[in-house]
Scaffold this active site. Structure first.
Site, PDB file in Angstrom:
ATOM      1  N   LEU A  48       0.859  -1.182   0.000  1.00  0.00           N
ATOM      2  CA  LEU A  48       0.000   0.000   0.000  1.00  0.00           C
ATOM      3  C   LEU A  48       0.897   1.234   0.000  1.00  0.00           C
ATOM      4  CD1 LEU A  48      -3.072   0.346  -0.003  1.00  0.00           C
ATOM      5  CD2 LEU A  48      -2.930   0.886   2.421  1.00  0.00           C
ATOM      6  N   HIS A  49       0.931   1.930  -1.129  1.00  0.00           N
ATOM      7  CA  HIS A  49       1.891   3.012  -1.314  1.00  0.00           C
ATOM      8  C   HIS A  49       1.407   4.352  -0.757  1.00  0.00           C
ATOM      9  CE1 HIS A  49       3.882   0.279  -4.151  1.00  0.00           C
ATOM     10  NE2 HIS A  49       2.722   0.145  -4.776  1.00  0.00           N
ATOM     11  N   ASP A  50       0.339   4.871  -1.338  1.00  0.00           N
ATOM     12  CA  ASP A  50       0.011   6.285  -1.206  1.00  0.00           C
ATOM     13  C   ASP A  50      -0.356   6.761   0.199  1.00  0.00           C
ATOM     14  OD1 ASP A  50       0.568   6.494  -3.864  1.00  0.00           O
ATOM     15  OD2 ASP A  50      -1.515   6.481  -4.525  1.00  0.00           O
TER      16      ASP A  50
END
Length: 392
Positions: free
Chosen positions: A286-288
């Site tokens: 999960l990046h953002d």
């Protein structure tokens, strides 16, 4: 109790952007000033529609204004990430509501303020040294903001960016292999997508001495540590067993709400790509939302991010800061077909005590997921109130 941190979110929804919007909209330590959209995971039209849909899904469509921004890079065409995010940019679920027609008409009207103008107005309305910008897509809008309003570089508290990559064992994250060689980027062997699609914008921001000294960069090396494992997905679907007076729910059935099911379906849509490209099998990263979580540093709501190297002799005693440059030579085709390093972020450790870009090597991952689930709970409660209102 301290005042919430003012935040402007610039994004390109995008599966993981949905979680960034959720966190920004519901965290008690954040005051979401507004949301701008940019080209990236899908076309600008689609990322704008997706932002409105996500806000509707979490019950915030009447509270957060959306402002469409740049449809392409400063000097490059748009490149949608269809193979990762699907044709819509948010493929993988049937539970995402359509954009509310009146909100869509409002934010696409001819007289609606531009993303740059809206950002500038909102940031100026905050006291100096208080507001943050989190950018989770291409940096086109942010570069345009600072070009048009250079005084805002000093006015803001800071900027967080999800983008770039370091490589060379910067963290223990799995980065994958391309043609037998270690991968650094995600869209090409060398480059991360958000930087690659507008390297000129990214380079302008990373090289700016005023901005870089207040910039936190969240690269793939960090985001690939934060995996939506089976246990995490169960937490998001059903909540914690028993905590803060909330009764635990049986961990069976489709989930506690359509919103929770939708979010997990979005997570799983791109899980396959990460298994195939990066060898990440435990769950998708999960990046953002990590870029949003990073603005809480130094507040009572802090989710600790670790900006030191545990392998160095100094360990916690040496706060690390870096210079970051971007390879702007070459085209996307050069990078994808001929292996050029277009869009690569070149990261160098600065001498102790220097001001530069903060690039954390780790964070409190269990606390991060706990906070994401708490925001799911708040969104569930908001949606229940909306549904309980009598129809007009």
């Amino acid at each position: 109790m301290s005042e919430p941190v003012p935040l402007w979110l610039d994004c390109d929804p995008g599966h993981d952007d949905a979680f960034a919007i959720l966190l920004a909209a519901y965290h008690p330590g954040i005051k979401l000033l507004g949301l701008s959209t940019v080209h990236g995971n899908a076309s600008l039209d689609k990322t704008t529609r997706n932002a409105l849909s996500v806000l509707a899904a979490i019950g915030k469509h009447g509270d957060v204004d959306v402002f469409p921004g740049a449809a392409h890079g400063l000097c490059r065409p748009a490149v949608p990430a269809t193979e990762i995010h699907g044709e819509s940019g948010l493929d993988g679920t049937s539970l995402l509501p359509p954009p509310p027609p009146e909100r869509l008409a409002q934010c696409t009207a001819a007289g609606h303020p531009s993303a740059v103008d809206a950002m500038a107005r909102a940031l100026r309305a905050c006291a100096p040294g208080t507001a943050w910008i989190s950018a989770t897509g291409a940096l086109t809008n942010v570069a345009a903001l600072f070009a048009a309003h250079p005084d805002l570089k000093a006015h803001i508290k800071g900027l967080t960016v999800m983008g770039g990559s370091v490589g060379d064992g910067f963290t223990s994250a799995v980065m994958g292999v391309v043609d037998g060689k270690p991968r650094i980027g995600n869209y090409t062997q060398w480059a991360e997508f958000n930087v690659l699609i507008d390297p000129e914008a990214a380079d302008a921001i990373f090289r700016d001495p005023v901005v870089s000294a207040k910039l936190t960069l969240v690269p793939l090396d960090l985001t690939h540590l934060v995996l939506a494992t089976k246990e995490v997905q169960e937490l998001l679907l059903y909540g914690p067993p028993t905590e803060r007076g909330r009764e635990g729910r049986p961990r069976e059935g489709r989930g506690r709400s359509d919103l929770r099911v939708m979010l997990v379906e979005l997570l799983n849509f791109f899980a396959g790509a990460y298994r195939e490209k990066f060898g990440i099998t435990e769950g998708p990263p999960l990046h953002d939302p990590l870029a949003v979580a990073a603005i809480l540093t130094g507040t009572e709501h802090e989710i600790p991010f670790y900006d030191y190297d545990v392998k160095s002799p100094e360990g916690k005693n040496r706060r690390e800061r870096f210079s970051v440059e971007v390879v702007t030579e070459g085209t996307l085709d050069d990078a994808r077909e001929h292996g050029t390093q277009t869009g690569r972020t070149i990261v160098k450790l600065l001498p102790p005590g220097s001001e530069g870009v903060r690039i954390p090597r780790g964070l409190d991952i269990p606390l991060f997921w706990k906070v994401i689930e708490e925001c799911c709970e708040k969104a569930d409660q908001a949606n229940q109130k909306i549904l309980a209102k009598p129809a007009n």
